[in-house]
Motif scaffolding. Structure first.
Motif, PDB file in Angstrom:
ATOM      1  N   HIS A  91       0.852  -1.182   0.000  1.00 24.04           N
ATOM      2  CA  HIS A  91       0.000   0.000   0.000  1.00 24.04           C
ATOM      3  C   HIS A  91       0.889   1.233   0.000  1.00 24.04           C
ATOM      4  N   ASP A  92       1.444   1.513  -1.165  1.00 28.70           N
ATOM      5  CA  ASP A  92       2.420   2.588  -1.328  1.00 28.70           C
ATOM      6  C   ASP A  92       1.720   3.841  -1.839  1.00 28.70           C
ATOM      7  N   PRO A  93       1.605   4.890  -1.037  1.00 29.69           N
ATOM      8  CA  PRO A  93       0.906   6.103  -1.482  1.00 29.69           C
ATOM      9  C   PRO A  93       1.537   6.756  -2.708  1.00 29.69           C
ATOM     10  N   ALA A  94       2.809   6.408  -2.987  1.00 28.09           N
ATOM     11  CA  ALA A  94       3.492   6.990  -4.141  1.00 28.09           C
ATOM     12  C   ALA A  94       3.323   6.149  -5.405  1.00 28.09           C
ATOM     13  N   ASP A  95       2.619   5.031  -5.285  1.00 23.42           N
ATOM     14  CA  ASP A  95       2.422   4.140  -6.422  1.00 23.42           C
ATOM     15  C   ASP A  95       1.158   4.561  -7.174  1.00 23.42           C
ATOM     16  N   PRO A  96       1.286   5.058  -8.412  1.00 26.71           N
ATOM     17  CA  PRO A  96       0.091   5.501  -9.154  1.00 26.71           C
ATOM     18  C   PRO A  96      -0.960   4.401  -9.309  1.00 26.71           C
ATOM     19  N   LEU A  97      -0.523   3.148  -9.462  1.00 24.80           N
ATOM     20  CA  LEU A  97      -1.480   2.058  -9.641  1.00 24.80           C
ATOM     21  C   LEU A  97      -2.309   1.878  -8.371  1.00 24.80           C
ATOM     22  N   TYR A  98      -1.670   2.022  -7.210  1.00 24.58           N
ATOM     23  CA  TYR A  98      -2.369   1.907  -5.935  1.00 24.58           C
ATOM     24  C   TYR A  98      -3.408   3.025  -5.799  1.00 24.58           C
ATOM     25  N   VAL A  99      -3.021   4.254  -6.196  1.00 27.60           N
ATOM     26  CA  VAL A  99      -3.942   5.388  -6.094  1.00 27.60           C
ATOM     27  C   VAL A  99      -5.137   5.187  -7.025  1.00 27.60           C
ATOM     28  N   ARG A 100      -4.882   4.726  -8.243  1.00 24.64           N
ATOM     29  CA  ARG A 100      -5.978   4.469  -9.188  1.00 24.64           C
ATOM     30  C   ARG A 100      -6.922   3.394  -8.637  1.00 24.64           C
ATOM     31  N   ALA A 101      -6.350   2.399  -7.964  1.00 21.87           N
ATOM     32  CA  ALA A 101      -7.185   1.338  -7.396  1.00 21.87           C
ATOM     33  C   ALA A 101      -8.077   1.887  -6.294  1.00 21.87           C
ATOM     34  N   LEU A 102      -7.535   2.789  -5.458  1.00 26.08           N
ATOM     35  CA  LEU A 102      -8.360   3.388  -4.409  1.00 26.08           C
ATOM     36  C   LEU A 102      -9.500   4.205  -5.009  1.00 26.08           C
ATOM     37  N   ALA A 103      -9.188   4.957  -6.067  1.00 33.99           N
ATOM     38  CA  ALA A 103     -10.224   5.759  -6.709  1.00 33.99           C
ATOM     39  C   ALA A 103     -11.315   4.862  -7.287  1.00 33.99           C
ATOM     40  N   GLY A 104     -10.898   3.787  -7.949  1.00 34.65           N
ATOM     41  CA  GLY A 104     -11.874   2.859  -8.504  1.00 34.65           C
ATOM     42  C   GLY A 104     -12.690   2.178  -7.425  1.00 34.65           C
ATOM     43  N   LEU A 105     -12.057   1.856  -6.302  1.00 32.94           N
ATOM     44  CA  LEU A 105     -12.777   1.210  -5.203  1.00 32.94           C
ATOM     45  C   LEU A 105     -13.840   2.152  -4.644  1.00 32.94           C
ATOM     46  N   GLY A 106     -13.505   3.451  -4.564  1.00 31.06           N
ATOM     47  CA  GLY A 106     -14.497   4.405  -4.088  1.00 31.06           C
ATOM     48  C   GLY A 106     -15.717   4.444  -5.001  1.00 31.06           C
ATOM     49  N   ARG A 107     -15.469   4.484  -6.303  1.00 30.94           N
ATOM     50  CA  ARG A 107     -16.593   4.514  -7.253  1.00 30.94           C
ATOM     51  C   ARG A 107     -17.388   3.213  -7.188  1.00 30.94           C
ATOM     52  N   ALA A 108     -16.690   2.074  -7.090  1.00 31.61           N
ATOM     53  CA  ALA A 108     -17.386   0.786  -7.017  1.00 31.61           C
ATOM     54  C   ALA A 108     -18.270   0.719  -5.783  1.00 31.61           C
ATOM     55  N   LEU A 109     -17.774   1.231  -4.651  1.00 34.25           N
ATOM     56  CA  LEU A 109     -18.579   1.251  -3.427  1.00 34.25           C
ATOM     57  C   LEU A 109     -19.815   2.127  -3.606  1.00 34.25           C
ATOM     58  N   ALA A 110     -19.662   3.241  -4.352  1.00 35.80           N
ATOM     59  CA  ALA A 110     -20.823   4.103  -4.610  1.00 35.80           C
ATOM     60  C   ALA A 110     -21.899   3.353  -5.369  1.00 35.80           C
ATOM     61  N   PHE A 111     -21.472   2.447  -6.256  1.00 34.33           N
ATOM     62  CA  PHE A 111     -22.441   1.672  -7.034  1.00 34.33           C
ATOM     63  C   PHE A 111     -23.035   0.508  -6.233  1.00 34.33           C
ATOM     64  N   THR A 112     -22.594   0.341  -4.987  1.00 31.37           N
ATOM     65  CA  THR A 112     -23.258  -0.606  -4.094  1.00 31.37           C
ATOM     66  C   THR A 112     -24.199   0.114  -3.134  1.00 31.37           C
ATOM     67  N   GLY A 113     -24.138   1.449  -3.148  1.00 29.61           N
ATOM     68  CA  GLY A 113     -24.965   2.229  -2.235  1.00 29.61           C
ATOM     69  C   GLY A 113     -24.248   2.630  -0.961  1.00 29.61           C
ATOM     70  N   ALA A 114     -22.995   2.218  -0.787  1.00 31.04           N
ATOM     71  CA  ALA A 114     -22.221   2.562   0.415  1.00 31.04           C
ATOM     72  C   ALA A 114     -21.583   3.930   0.221  1.00 31.04           C
ATOM     73  N   THR A 115     -22.398   4.977   0.235  1.00 29.90           N
ATOM     74  CA  THR A 115     -21.941   6.310  -0.150  1.00 29.90           C
ATOM     75  C   THR A 115     -20.883   6.861   0.796  1.00 29.90           C
ATOM     76  N   GLU A 116     -21.075   6.721   2.103  1.00 31.56           N
ATOM     77  CA  GLU A 116     -20.115   7.297   3.044  1.00 31.56           C
ATOM     78  C   GLU A 116     -18.748   6.642   2.900  1.00 31.56           C
ATOM     79  N   GLN A 117     -18.711   5.317   2.827  1.00 26.73           N
ATOM     80  CA  GLN A 117     -17.444   4.617   2.655  1.00 26.73           C
ATOM     81  C   GLN A 117     -16.807   4.967   1.315  1.00 26.73           C
ATOM     82  N   ALA A 118     -17.646   5.092   0.289  1.00 27.63           N
ATOM     83  CA  ALA A 118     -17.143   5.463  -1.036  1.00 27.63           C
ATOM     84  C   ALA A 118     -16.488   6.829  -0.992  1.00 27.63           C
ATOM     85  N   ASP A 119     -17.105   7.759  -0.283  1.00 31.79           N
ATOM     86  CA  ASP A 119     -16.566   9.112  -0.196  1.00 31.79           C
ATOM     87  C   ASP A 119     -15.200   9.122   0.482  1.00 31.79           C
ATOM     88  N   LEU A 120     -15.011   8.289   1.498  1.00 35.93           N
ATOM     89  CA  LEU A 120     -13.711   8.207   2.189  1.00 35.93           C
ATOM     90  C   LEU A 120     -12.614   7.764   1.227  1.00 35.93           C
TER      91      LEU A 120
END
Length: 963
Positions: A509-538
């Motif tokens: 979980h390297d904050p300087a790794d662009p692939l890791y950052v892209r994965a976090l962004a995608g995970l947030g959007r995926a969570l939004a599509f499950t209805g978990a808005t607060e967790q997605a926003d984090l």
């Protein structure tokens, strides 16, 4: 264009090369009629369809040769089945246009692979490429009428079909005749081609001519001329051959040649071969070994075989090889075409290939590849041919070369924005790759191309394969891609959440790794599509912070884009608009147009929500521009959804209905991720406003199970059709703890609207009191569900109607606010509904009859003009009883409005759109919209049929005449 010499007709169209032409009188008459319209300044299109061998190309050659003799400029383009260039069949016509314009370095050059350097996308967009071709054709047509002949359109890729659509839509008043041949039988009859023809067929001047088999009398004529049969024998044989061949000209010609080769005549005792393969096999048996192998070599080279390649790889001497080719021509297996040889039909070539031993066929492919690789300058077409030949010879050890050239061909296709071709070639390369790591990388490229091309289902399949078999970083990249292929068609995010979570466990979980950052962004959007808005926003905020810390614009863009899909409430809109504007500016600054689509969509969504029509229009324009620039089908679809919403709100129901059909057809291109659910709601919204829902009444019993349907939609249908008891039952069912799954979804505003409409109709006070605070969240905004799946106008109208029913004093001010919002948006349909709602409230409140009547009349005008049946029905219930006028007919035959009837009369009089525009003092675009609506309502396929409809239904004035 001065000094430019139009290209000559191909050698295979010369009188000596063309076989005897019989029949097709009706088709020729139709084409002549189209040509008359072309010379008068109206673009015409004819799709010449039929089974293989039906004579499509022969008819094309005959008519084009005829027009060429009259001085027309004929541009011929063709498609090939095996790894053809991305923009086929436009490669040859564009080459000719480049010669005519003299612009060797302009956008047109990219269409034929002439762009220099390693520029990935250049400064050209797909729209600019298409526009350059349109401009060149228009310029050419000003000099002389142009015939664009396109052969074998069934083998064209998506990019070529899109270019055809762009050209046809933008040359309505151009001296251009487009003639395109295509197969109407499987497997060549693709959904993409069918959809393209269906979309263009709705335009003026577009025809379909499907060629049936030749009639018995045509076959008899052929036998008299070709087989020298006397008339009475030709008639007997023609009856037999009509049954044996179905009148297929190619099969007919082969049967006659086969009989001539045996020294017999095709009479009642002749045994006609039952397939082309049988015919070819029988003829091959009569060849010597050098003759047969030379013919087989020609088949391996391609449908058109250049003499130099055959001589270079033939195992026989030059004299023997040349003699063998001459023999093949004499046997009707090949046709001479200038310095090259062609098979008379692709069926004949395929039959030769099928009859070859597999190992020798593979060996010959490698020999052809060797010649290509050692000679000739590098070009995209050479790369594609090398990829094909090495792939066909892969069983003999050429897999590495095949993978190399397939990947190069796919990358070139991507640079040309032909994503669909790129995906297919990447997949073929992956299938030949033995090294697992390399295969995973190629599969990721294939999945990415499918993603851009709009086949999200196939993209997910490939991403999932990599995510379950590859190393940690490839797995993470595949999981990111899987999420991107999930949110576009609006799938629930649970699968993407699981895949991303598992992939993230395998990497630091390297904050300087662009692939890791892209994965976090995608995970947030995926969570939004499950209805978990607060967790997605984090997760979304974390990804954006990390991206900003790295100072990487691309990474910031990815995080901003993913974050736009988090939070669907009106309260979320201001912050999302700020992000969308930032993303839009970043896209323009960096040239990353892929970010412009989501930014434009959300700007449009929020501008509609907040009542900003100018911002909505600008965002829609950006969305269209991005879709055309990148070739991403998904954003073309989204732009269509926004267009639908704007048409619907404006009361252009015919236009909105056409867009619904286009969107449904467009959605079929998204693999198995069809858009039937969204299209069903869009179509329902249009049809209930136009009064066209009665046709579904017999399909309803009132006892439908809500679990087996989308319950809010079923409720809306019951409400609209006045099925009171089923509506009461379903309303209670939904309020019995079943609303929670709908809250927080993109469709929630639609659910709220349908619930409110049902509760108002049933005067269910308890339901209205429950809905009131839910609606209050949207006060001061417009209601929009999903990707403009449904637009309802001002939420204040619904609040005002609820308050009126509940006897609250706030009703009038809310309805006035709704009227102001709908007026500001230019939403004619919604404004009419707000006028009706305000009139109903004032009547209930005991306001003066005159004021109510004024509101009624104000709503009636646009309702009658636009055919808003639902508004007119509501007016009948609201109109003051003391002055109910005799209802005026809102529509004529087929539901035509008064204005449409007026336009139809002028169409029947032979006037063009620009002439009608001048006569009625309305815009030419408005005329075009009226004409499209007339064709849709009357079921006419073209202007001539519409004129006949007008005449048969007494819509012409006594002085009107049909020209």
């Amino acid at each position: 264009m001065s000094g430019w010499t139009p290209p000559a007709l191909p050698a295979r169209w010369s009188p000596a090369a063309r076989p005897l032409f019989v029949g097709r009188r009706a088709e020729l008459d139709c084409l002549e009629s189209l040509w008359t319209d072309v010379t008068g300044g109206a673009r015409q299109v004819a799709f010449l369809g039929g089974e293989p061998g039906a004579g499509k190309s022969r008819l094309l050659a005959e008519f084009c040769t005829l027009l060429h003799g009259r001085g027309a400029t004929v541009l011929l383009g063709s498609c090939v089945a095996e790894l053809g260039p991305p923009y086929q069949p436009f490669v040859e016509p564009v080459e000719a246009l480049l010669a005519a314009t003299g612009d060797a370095d302009g956008p047109l050059s990219r269409l034929v692979g002439r762009a220099g350097g390693d520029d990935v996308a250049g400064n050209d967009t797909r729209r600019e490429l298409y526009d350059a071709a349109v401009d060149a054709v228009r310029a050419l047509a000003r000099e002389a009428p142009v015939v664009l002949a396109l052969e074998d359109l069934h083998w064209s890729g998506t990019a070529g079909l899109q270019m055809l659509g762009h050209l046809v839509e933008r040359t309505a008043e151009c001296r251009l005749l487009v003639l395109a041949t295509h197969r109407t039988t499987a497997p060549e009859r693709s959904a993409a081609l069918t959809g393209t023809i269906a979309q263009l067929y709705r335009l003026d001047g577009v025809r379909r001519l499907d060629l049936a088999g030749l009639a018995t009398e045509d076959i008899a004529e052929y036998l008299c001329a070709e087989a020298r049969l006397p008339t009475h024998r030709a008639r007997v044989a023609a009856t037999l051959l009509r049954d044996r061949t179905g009148g297929n000209p190619f099969l007919l010609r082969e049967v006659v040649r086969e009989g001539a080769g045996r020294g017999t005549l095709p009479d009642a005792t002749a045994a006609a071969p039952v397939s082309v393969r049988d015919m070819v096999a029988a003829r091959l048996d009569r060849l010597t070994e050098p003759e047969r192998q030379t013919l087989e070599l020609a088949a391996v080279v391609g449908e058109e075989t250049d003499l130099g390649t055959v001589l270079a790889i033939s195992a026989w001497g030059a004299d023997t090889t040349l003699a063998a080719l001459d023999t093949a021509v004499a046997f009707g297996l090949l046709e001479a075409s200038g310095p090259a040889f062609r098979f008379p039909h692709s069926l004949a070539r395929q039959a030769v290939l099928d009859l070859m031993p597999a190992t020798r066929r593979a060996r010959d492919h490698l020999r052809v590849a060797g010649v290509l690789e050692s000679s000739g300058a590098a070009s995209e077409r050479r790369t594609q041919r090398l990829a094909h030949h090495y792939a066909q010879g892969a069983v003999l050890g050429s897999a590495d070369q095949a993978v190399r050239y397939l990947a190069e061909a796919a990358e070139a296709a991507s640079r040309s924005l032909a994503h669909e071709d790129a995906a297919r070639w990447f997949e073929q390369a992956a299938g030949l790759t033995e090294d697992p790591e390399r295969r995973h990388r190629v599969l990721l490229s294939a999945a990415g191309a499918h993603l851009l091309g709009g086949d999200f289902a196939r993209a997910r399949t490939l991403f999932e394969e990599v995510a379950t078999t590859a190393g940690p970083r490839d797995r993470l990249e595949a999981a990111i891609g899987y999420e991107a292929a999930s949110w576009r068609p609006g799938l629930p995010g649970h699968g993407a959440v699981q895949m991303l979570t598992e992939a993230l466990r395998g990497v630091p979980h390297d904050p300087a790794d662009p692939l890791y950052v892209r994965a976090l962004a995608g995970l947030g959007r995926a969570l939004a599509f499950t209805g978990a808005t607060e967790q997605a926003d984090l997760f979304g905020r974390r990804a954006l912070d990390l991206a900003r810390a790295q100072g990487d614009d691309r990474l910031v863009g990815a995080a901003l884009q993913a974050g736009l899909w988090i939070g669907l409430r009106p309260a979320d809109a201001p912050a999302k608009l700020v992000r969308a504007i930032e993303l839009c500016a970043l896209a323009h600054r960096t040239g990353e147009l892929g970010h412009l689509g989501p930014a434009a969509y959300w700007r449009g969504h929020i501008c509609y929500l907040q009542g900003d029509p100018a911002g909505l229009g600008e965002a829609h324009d950006d969305l269209v521009r991005m879709a055309r620039a990148t070739g991403e089908a998904f954003f073309d679809y989204m732009a269509g959804c926004v267009r639908y919403g704007r048409q619907f709100a404006a009361g252009d129901l015919a236009g909105a209905d056409r867009t619904c059909t286009e969107l449904l057809e467009f959605g079929e291109a998204f693999g198995t991720d069809d858009t039937e659910g969204s299209s069903a709601v869009q179509t329902f919204m249009v049809r209930r406003e136009s009064g066209a829902l009665e046709r579904v009444r017999p399909l309803l019993t009132g006892t439908e199970s809500p679990e087996g349907h989308w319950a809010p939609g079923l409720l809306a249908l019951y409400t609209e059709l006045g099925l009171h008891e089923p509506a009461d039952r379903l309303l209670r069912w939904l309020f019995d703890g079943r609303l929670a799954p709908h809250e927080g979804t993109a469709q929630w505003p639609c659910v709220l609207a349908f619930l409110t409409e049902a509760a108002l109709q049933r005067e269910d006070e308890a339901a209205l009191r429950t809905l009131r605070p839910m609606l209050a969240e949207y006060a001061g905004t417009n209601l929009v569900a999903g990707q403009f799946v449904a637009v309802f106008g001002s939420a204040d109208r619904y609040l005002g109607m609820v308050d009126s029913a509940l006897g609250r004093s706030s009703a009038e001010s809310l309805l006035a606010a709704a009227l102001e919002m709908d007026s500001r948006m230019g939403a004619t349909l919604h404004r009419a509904h707000s006028l009706v709602a305000l009139a109903a409230h004032l009547r209930r409140a005991g306001a003066p009859t005159r004021r109510v009547a004024e509101l009624v009349e104000e709503a009636r005008g646009p309702a009658e003009e636009l055919g808003l049946a639902r508004v007119l029905r509501a007016l009948a219930a609201v109109e003051p009883a003391a002055r109910v006028p005799t209802p005026r007919p809102a529509t004529g035959p087929a539901g035509l409005t008064a204005r449409e009837t007026e336009v139809l009369r002028l169409v029947a009089a032979g006037l063009l759109n620009r002439e009608i525009s001048a006569r009625l003092v309305i815009s030419e675009n408005t005329v075009a919209n009226h004409v499209r609506s007339i064709l849709a309502k009357t079921g006419a396929g073209n202007r001539t049929q519409a004129a006949l409809y007008a005449a048969s239904h007494g819509l012409l004035a006594a002085s009107d005449g049909m020209q």
